[in-house]
Scaffold this active site. Structure first.
Site, PDB file in Angstrom:
ATOM      1  N   ARG A 126      34.307  44.782  32.636  1.00  0.00           N
ATOM      2  CA  ARG A 126      35.596  44.448  32.046  1.00  0.00           C
ATOM      3  C   ARG A 126      36.650  45.260  32.815  1.00  0.00           C
ATOM      4  NH1 ARG A 126      33.717  40.637  30.409  1.00  0.00           N
ATOM      5  NH2 ARG A 126      33.416  39.868  28.287  1.00  0.00           N
ATOM      6  N   GLU A 138      44.138  40.041  32.669  1.00  0.00           N
ATOM      7  CA  GLU A 138      43.893  38.733  33.279  1.00  0.00           C
ATOM      8  C   GLU A 138      44.819  37.680  32.655  1.00  0.00           C
ATOM      9  OE1 GLU A 138      39.233  39.989  33.751  1.00  0.00           O
ATOM     10  OE2 GLU A 138      39.700  38.083  32.787  1.00  0.00           O
ATOM     11  N   HIS A 165      37.427  36.238  37.398  1.00  0.00           N
ATOM     12  CA  HIS A 165      36.509  36.321  36.257  1.00  0.00           C
ATOM     13  C   HIS A 165      35.626  35.066  36.174  1.00  0.00           C
ATOM     14  CE1 HIS A 165      35.982  38.220  31.998  1.00  0.00           C
ATOM     15  NE2 HIS A 165      34.861  37.839  32.523  1.00  0.00           N
ATOM     16  N   ALA A 193      32.195  35.134  37.227  1.00  0.00           N
ATOM     17  CA  ALA A 193      30.795  35.499  37.475  1.00  0.00           C
ATOM     18  C   ALA A 193      29.804  34.628  36.706  1.00  0.00           C
ATOM     19  CB  ALA A 193      30.557  36.970  37.156  1.00  0.00           C
TER      20      ALA A 193
END
Lengths: 313, 336
Positions: free
Chosen positions: B253, B282, B300, B302
């Protein structure tokens, strides 16, 4: 040994150049304005050539250096050296295997991950300020993808070992089967391409392997397939590769080598499903120094009449 | 007989209020891909589609709702929100992380939490390794170089750094951290870690604090969850301990790293590079990072693979179905 004259063919490494200068009488090919000029001054003194992937030792060069005893290549690839001529004339040849195996295998993995998971595309997406407009899309999972390796030599085996850690089943096509591995062997490259999702070209460039990845192989790999090349550009029929990518007949490509380096087909520059690297497979500080050390050690061994460390011829 | 078929009344339509109710404050990314699958099985209360303010919507419509589906995006599942859901017994989150949920409130009220379990650990590990190789070997930066036609005009690209033999410090050796370690071992890297507890099933060296791990590592890979203890845990002190050649990769995070201090260290060359999939705010990413070639940035993503999303969808539905049929949850989060 500074009475021994060594020819360096191109500016491949500052460190290597310094080491050669310290030990030998160093002649740098690129400092001469013409071939005639070069030959006039040096043809009878040069006893060793240090070549690389750009300029090696072709028939013309070898024939014009009557005192040549050894070619020590700053590379593992030998495609720029006329091996047959060296053999005929009793000229020794050495290269730099093993020290660069890990780095080249790492780049192969980096290219696979970058293409499969669109890492470079994501980096562009963020840098262009597109993220606030919406999430990135879905890619395919990399772990578990079937990996097919063309050439299960040192580098091919190192790639297999890494890919296995991602749960990727490994298959290969090689000059000979390697029964000591558990990987699935295919006796021809088309069958390999049909049966894998990522095809990695890791073999040496020889007369036999020129354009070994042709249109037929590319079509067998298919619109979901990914082609990775860390060998030599001419292992792949480059125009066929470009048209397959432009027409969507191939899913993606990760390329560190090209047919006419440093030229890269510009049609690839606009594609999101390719990753292009400027022949950096062994380009780390650690490995380039290790390669240079190996070149020096081979030269010293030769002139001290000791066994060569990594002879090819 | 034929006439029987003609007079048999049609099967009753399944009314949506016969299905079990699930409240969503905001659509999780995976929900957008599999709307139909969720709608067929559950009566979905979609707070974001209502013109009512949230507290009114919940009071009017979700009084008897027992289950919630949420994600890391959207409004946090705070104690205030949960108090408007008096019948809530289960929170299912599409993430592995739990930092968006008030865990104390859940504990006090006996509300169970089910998360993504290990469903996308491999995908996240793959991206962590992809980012690391990219930083070390300059994959994205050299790809830019080639695409701008600079190889032919400016010559060879600067050297990268060898990955083999490097000391990797994994922060958080959970499911994701372990998958990262397994992969990097095959590259000849040496693995150490810091985690809340020592793990008996690995023989990697264990460090009790992150600063010491950093001092003994060439790379830090952040694989832990965001909690009060880990917020801004990676600060200037830790980054300086990692050093000028050090590389940091974050797939956990954003707020685990003190972002301002990270940017400063990168801009001033106090660390060697970074691969980042997550950020403090974000989708905002510090613009200073766009100037740097030793940084690789991802939005973000993944877990954004078709396989993970399908597996995640199955797991979320599976958890909800298990709950409503009073069976054990598939990915219950145990209190540690």
């Amino acid at each position: 040994m500074d009475s021994i004259t060594v020819l360096m063919t191109s500016p491949m490494s500052d460190y290597l150049e310094t080491q050669l200068k310290d030990r030998f009488n160093l002649v740098k090919l690129w400092t001469y304005s013409s071939k005639t000029d070069f030959f006039k001054h040096n043809s009878h003194s040069i006893r060793a050539i240090v070549g690389n992937t750009k300029i090696g030792a072709d028939a013309e060069l070898i024939d014009s250096l009557p005192e040549l005893e050894i070619v020590s290549s700053y590379s593992v690839g030998l495609d720029k050296i006329d091996l047959r001529k060296c053999q005929e004339k009793g000229i020794r040849v050495t290269n730099t295997p093993d020290v660069l195996t890990d780095d080249v295998a790492d780049v192969a993995m980096g290219l696979m991950l970058a293409v499969a998971r669109r890492v470079c595309e994501c980096d562009r997406f963020v840098r262009r300020g597109l993220w606030p407009k919406g999430d990135f899309r879905l890619t395919n999972k990399f772990s578990g993808m079937q990996v097919g390796i063309v050439g299960l030599g040192r580098i091919g085996s190192a790639i297999a070992k890494r890919a296995e850690a991602f749960g990727c089943p490994i298959s290969y096509y090689s000059r000979s089967e390697k029964p000591e591995t558990n990987y699935k062997y295919f006796s021809n490259i088309i069958d390999l391409a049909v049966n894998c999702q990522i095809l990695v070209v890791a073999c040496a460039l020889t007369e036999e392997t020129h354009h070994i990845v042709n249109r037929e192989v590319i079509d067998a790999l298919g619109p979901e397939g990914i082609l990775i090349n860390i060998g030599r550009g001419s292992l792949i029929d480059e125009p066929e590769l470009v048209s397959a990518l432009l027409q969507g007949r191939l899913g993606g490509a990760g390329l560190d080598v090209f047919e006419n380096e440093p030229e890269v087909p510009e049609q690839l520059f606009g594609l999101e499903n390719v990753v292009l690297m400027p022949h950096v497979g062994s380009d780390t500080v650690e490995t380039t120094d290790a390669m240079a050390d190996l070149v020096i050690k081979n030269l010293e061994a030769h002139f001290l009449k000791k066994p060569l460390l990594t002879p090819v011829v | 007989m034929a006439t029987d078929q003609a007079t048999t009344p049609p099967a009753p339509e399944i009314q949506s209020h016969d299905l079990s109710q699930v409240i969503l404050l905001h659509p999780p990314p995976v929900f957008n891909y599999f709307k139909d699958l969720f709608s067929k099985k559950f009566h979905l209360l979609k707070a974001w589609e209502s013109p009512l303010p949230l507290h009114e919507f919940l009071t009017n419509h979700a009084h008897s709702t027992q289950a919630m589906l949420c994600s890391g995006t959207g409004p946090p599942i705070s104690a205030d929100v949960m108090r408007l859901l008096p019948s809530l017994r289960l929170v299912v989150t599409t993430s592995a992380g739990l930092n968006h949920i008030d865990l104390t409130e859940c504990r006090n009220r006996g509300i169970s939490i089910a998360n993504a379990g290990e469903v996308f650990s491999e995908d996240v590990a793959d991206l962590a390794v992809g980012l690391l190789i990219d930083v070390f070997r300059k994959v994205s930066a050299s790809d830019r170089y080639v695409r701008h036609g600079l190889w032919a005009t400016k010559g060879d690209y600067p050297l990268g750094s060898k990955l083999g033999g490097k000391r990797i410090g994994i922060v958080g050796l959970g499911s994701i951290g372990f998958q990262v370690a397994k992969r990097l071992e095959a590259f000849g890297c040496n693995i150490s870690y810091n985690s809340r507890k020592r793990k008996d099933f690995v023989s990697y060296p264990f460090y009790t604090n992150v600063r010491e791990l950093a001092a003994n590592s060439d790379v830090l890979i952040i694989c832990c969850g965001l909690t009060e203890q880990t917020r801004h845990m990676i600060n200037r002190e830790v980054l300086l301990a990692l050093g000028k050649e050090g590389v940091i990769v974050n797939i956990g995070r954003g707020a685990i790293i003190h972002e301002k201090e990270l940017v400063q260290c990168l801009v001033q060359g106090e660390i060697g590079g970074a691969g980042l999939d997550v950020f403090e705010n974000e989708p905002d990413v510090p613009k200073e990072l766009f100037e740097l070639d030793n940084v690789v940035l991802a939005p973000h993503m993944a877990v954004f693979t078709t396989e993970s999303f399908k597996d995640l969808c199955d797991l979320m539905i599976g958890n909800l179905e298990a709950f409503f049929s009073k069976k054990p949850l598939l990915s219950l989060v145990m209190n540690e």
